[in-house]
Design a protein around this motif. Structure first.
Motif, PDB file in Angstrom:
ATOM      1  N   GLN A 299       0.847  -1.185   0.051  1.00  0.00           N
ATOM      2  CA  GLN A 299      -0.077  -0.145   0.183  1.00  0.00           C
ATOM      3  C   GLN A 299       0.911   1.119   0.001  1.00  0.00           C
ATOM      4  O   GLN A 299       0.524   2.436  -0.692  1.00  0.00           O
ATOM      5  N   GLU A 303       0.902   4.054  -3.252  1.00  0.00           N
ATOM      6  CA  GLU A 303       0.145   4.902  -2.868  1.00  0.00           C
ATOM      7  C   GLU A 303       0.123   5.702  -4.090  1.00  0.00           C
ATOM      8  O   GLU A 303       0.789   6.602  -4.558  1.00  0.00           O
ATOM      9  N   GLY A 304      -1.217   6.176  -4.397  1.00  0.00           N
ATOM     10  CA  GLY A 304      -1.666   7.213  -5.344  1.00  0.00           C
ATOM     11  C   GLY A 304      -1.551   6.594  -6.873  1.00  0.00           C
ATOM     12  O   GLY A 304      -1.978   7.112  -7.778  1.00  0.00           O
ATOM     13  N   THR A 306      -3.156   4.453  -9.799  1.00  0.00           N
ATOM     14  CA  THR A 306      -4.646   3.901 -10.253  1.00  0.00           C
ATOM     15  C   THR A 306      -3.999   3.302 -11.544  1.00  0.00           C
ATOM     16  O   THR A 306      -3.406   3.931 -12.362  1.00  0.00           O
ATOM     17  N   LYS A 322     -10.053  -2.669  -3.034  1.00  0.00           N
ATOM     18  CA  LYS A 322     -11.214  -2.533  -2.257  1.00  0.00           C
ATOM     19  C   LYS A 322     -11.943  -0.980  -3.050  1.00  0.00           C
ATOM     20  O   LYS A 322     -11.221  -0.138  -3.533  1.00  0.00           O
ATOM     21  N   GLN A 323     -13.151  -1.188  -3.109  1.00  0.00           N
ATOM     22  CA  GLN A 323     -13.807  -0.051  -3.827  1.00  0.00           C
ATOM     23  C   GLN A 323     -13.717   1.251  -3.235  1.00  0.00           C
ATOM     24  O   GLN A 323     -14.024   2.325  -3.680  1.00  0.00           O
ATOM     25  N   ASP A 324     -13.295   1.310  -1.892  1.00  0.00           N
ATOM     26  CA  ASP A 324     -13.351   2.560  -1.056  1.00  0.00           C
ATOM     27  C   ASP A 324     -11.883   3.291  -0.932  1.00  0.00           C
ATOM     28  O   ASP A 324     -11.872   4.231  -0.225  1.00  0.00           O
ATOM     29  N   ARG A 325     -10.703   2.573  -1.857  1.00  0.00           N
ATOM     30  CA  ARG A 325      -9.616   2.932  -2.000  1.00  0.00           C
ATOM     31  C   ARG A 325      -9.400   4.198  -2.497  1.00  0.00           C
ATOM     32  O   ARG A 325     -10.270   4.547  -3.658  1.00  0.00           O
ATOM     33  N   LYS A 326      -8.556   5.305  -1.974  1.00  0.00           N
ATOM     34  CA  LYS A 326      -8.498   6.529  -2.727  1.00  0.00           C
ATOM     35  C   LYS A 326      -6.957   6.726  -2.970  1.00  0.00           C
ATOM     36  O   LYS A 326      -6.246   5.935  -2.660  1.00  0.00           O
ATOM     37  N   PRO A 327      -6.812   7.130  -4.376  1.00  0.00           N
ATOM     38  CA  PRO A 327      -8.026   7.956  -5.310  1.00  0.00           C
ATOM     39  C   PRO A 327      -8.912   6.794  -5.880  1.00  0.00           C
ATOM     40  O   PRO A 327      -9.724   7.417  -6.477  1.00  0.00           O
ATOM     41  N   ALA A 328      -8.501   5.487  -6.102  1.00  0.00           N
ATOM     42  CA  ALA A 328      -9.385   4.896  -6.750  1.00  0.00           C
ATOM     43  C   ALA A 328      -8.481   3.273  -6.756  1.00  0.00           C
ATOM     44  O   ALA A 328      -7.522   3.333  -6.622  1.00  0.00           O
ATOM     45  N   PRO A 329      -9.758   2.123  -6.724  1.00  0.00           N
ATOM     46  CA  PRO A 329      -9.316   0.950  -6.620  1.00  0.00           C
ATOM     47  C   PRO A 329      -8.478   0.571  -7.987  1.00  0.00           C
ATOM     48  O   PRO A 329      -8.762   0.954  -8.870  1.00  0.00           O
TER      49      PRO A 329
END
Length: 371
Positions: A299, A303-304, A306, A322-329
């Motif tokens: 992770q 990080e960051g 996509t 996971k769908q709630d990952r930021k900025p996007a899964p």
């Protein structure tokens, strides 16, 4: 009579010794050949089944080390058999080892031509009318021992006779602050440490054997300074890798020296290579080290990012999808080599037979392997 019997006994003993040496050489060569074939089989199986596990890699390393010892022993026994056959005369034929051939030396290496003095007269009739019709060239690989030199950069000082201003050229550029090591020496230290896994204490010992007194702390200071100097290049590679549409991720174990023991660290790699997909961007790999395999490391490394991530089934990558990952899964692209390996395991007849409960053979796996 006694002298004749003694001579006969000595000749028979010499002949028997030569025969034993020849047989020993044949056995050594057979063992080396078996080890070479075993190593080749393991490599082919590893390619076929896509196995990249560390246990398999250690097995290949062990087989290569075993082959190295057997090859050296076989050569030693060959020479011993030739010597024993020469002592015994023509009665015993020395063992002739089947050579597997040697690759030619690279063409880019410089060649030093040493021409042996030619005969001035014919050894048959004594005539001096000789004409060159060809030559035989034997190539021998030689090593030029490394040497060191001290580069003295002189900065002359001048004084103006009109205004008495002192002027002097600026100080020369060094790759690292307080740099006493030139670029080539510094690169050699880094390659030995990180590519050849040669610790700095052993490098310091080798420098000492070559007449240079360079302490371990001095070498460590240069490594740290070089790491800091190269960091912008690392960041540039990281931006290039993480800008890819798809990445290939994996990790492998690496032994790390610690207090009174060796621990197992992890080396993580993220690879960008669009060439199989018709991409024109340059391939690159980004490495990261950690002392454990906690799932926080992937992770942090990604990080960051996509895009598409191809990785094995290690659970540490799951939070990235996971769908709630930021900025996007991330989009998961599973590995065909790992999936194919399971089919081979289900279709492995020998492995099934070794199991106590003897499960039934999977017809689907057998059909997939045949295809």
């Amino acid at each position: 009579m006694a002298a004749t019997e003694l001579a006969t006994a000595v000749a028979e003993a010499t002949s028997a010794k030569a025969e034993a040496a020849s047989v020993k050489a044949e056995v050594s060569n057979s063992r080396a050949l078996i080890a070479a074939l075993q190593l080749k089989i393991e490599k082919l199986q590893r390619e076929l089944r896509g196995q990249r596990s560390e246990s398999k890699k250690r097995l290949l390393d062990q087989l290569e080390m075993e082959l190295e010892d057997l090859e050296a022993t076989a050569t030693e026994d060959d020479l011993a058999a030739e010597k024993a056959a020469a002592v015994a005369g023509t009665e015993v034929k020395a063992h002739v080892r089947k050579s597997r051939g040697r690759k030619p030396f690279p063409a880019h290496l410089p060649r030093e031509r040493v021409v042996l003095p030619a005969p001035e007269t014919c050894p048959c009739c004594g005539s001096d009318k000789l004409s060159k019709i060809g030559e035989h060239v034997t190539e021998t690989l030689e090593e030029v021992p490394r040497s060191f030199k001290v580069v003295q950069t002189v900065r002359e000082k001048f004084s103006c006779r009109s205004c008495e201003t002192i002027t002097q050229p600026p100080a020369p550029f060094h790759p690292t602050p307080r740099g006493w090591a030139g670029p080539n020496l510094l690169a050699g230290i880094l390659v030995e440490k990180f590519a050849a896994h040669q610790p700095l204490n052993r490098q310091a010992e080798r420098f000492g054997q070559e007449g240079l007194d360079i302490s371990l702390s001095t070498l460590a200071d240069q490594v740290g300074a070089a790491t800091f100097t190269l960091m912008p290049l690392v960041e540039l590679i990281a931006r290039h890798v993480l800008a890819a549409e798809r990445l290939h991720a994996d990790d492998t174990t690496v032994p790390v020296l610690a207090k009174s023991k060796t621990i197992t660290g992890r080396l993580w790699v993220n690879v960008r290579d669009d060439r199989p997909f018709g991409g024109g961007d340059a391939p690159a790999a980004l490495f990261a080290y950690s002392r454990d395999r906690r799932n926080v490391h992937p992770q942090e490394h990604l990080e960051g990012y996509t895009g598409i991530l191809q990785a094995d089934a290690y659970s540490g990558y799951n939070p990235l999808f996971k769908q709630d990952r930021k900025p996007a899964p991330l989009i998961s692209a599973l590995c065909w080599a790992h999936a194919r390996r399971k089919f081979f395991e289900l279709a492995d007849i020998d492995a099934v037979r070794r199991k106590k409960n003897k499960p039934e053979m999977s017809p689907l796996a057998l059909d997939a392997v045949r295809r």
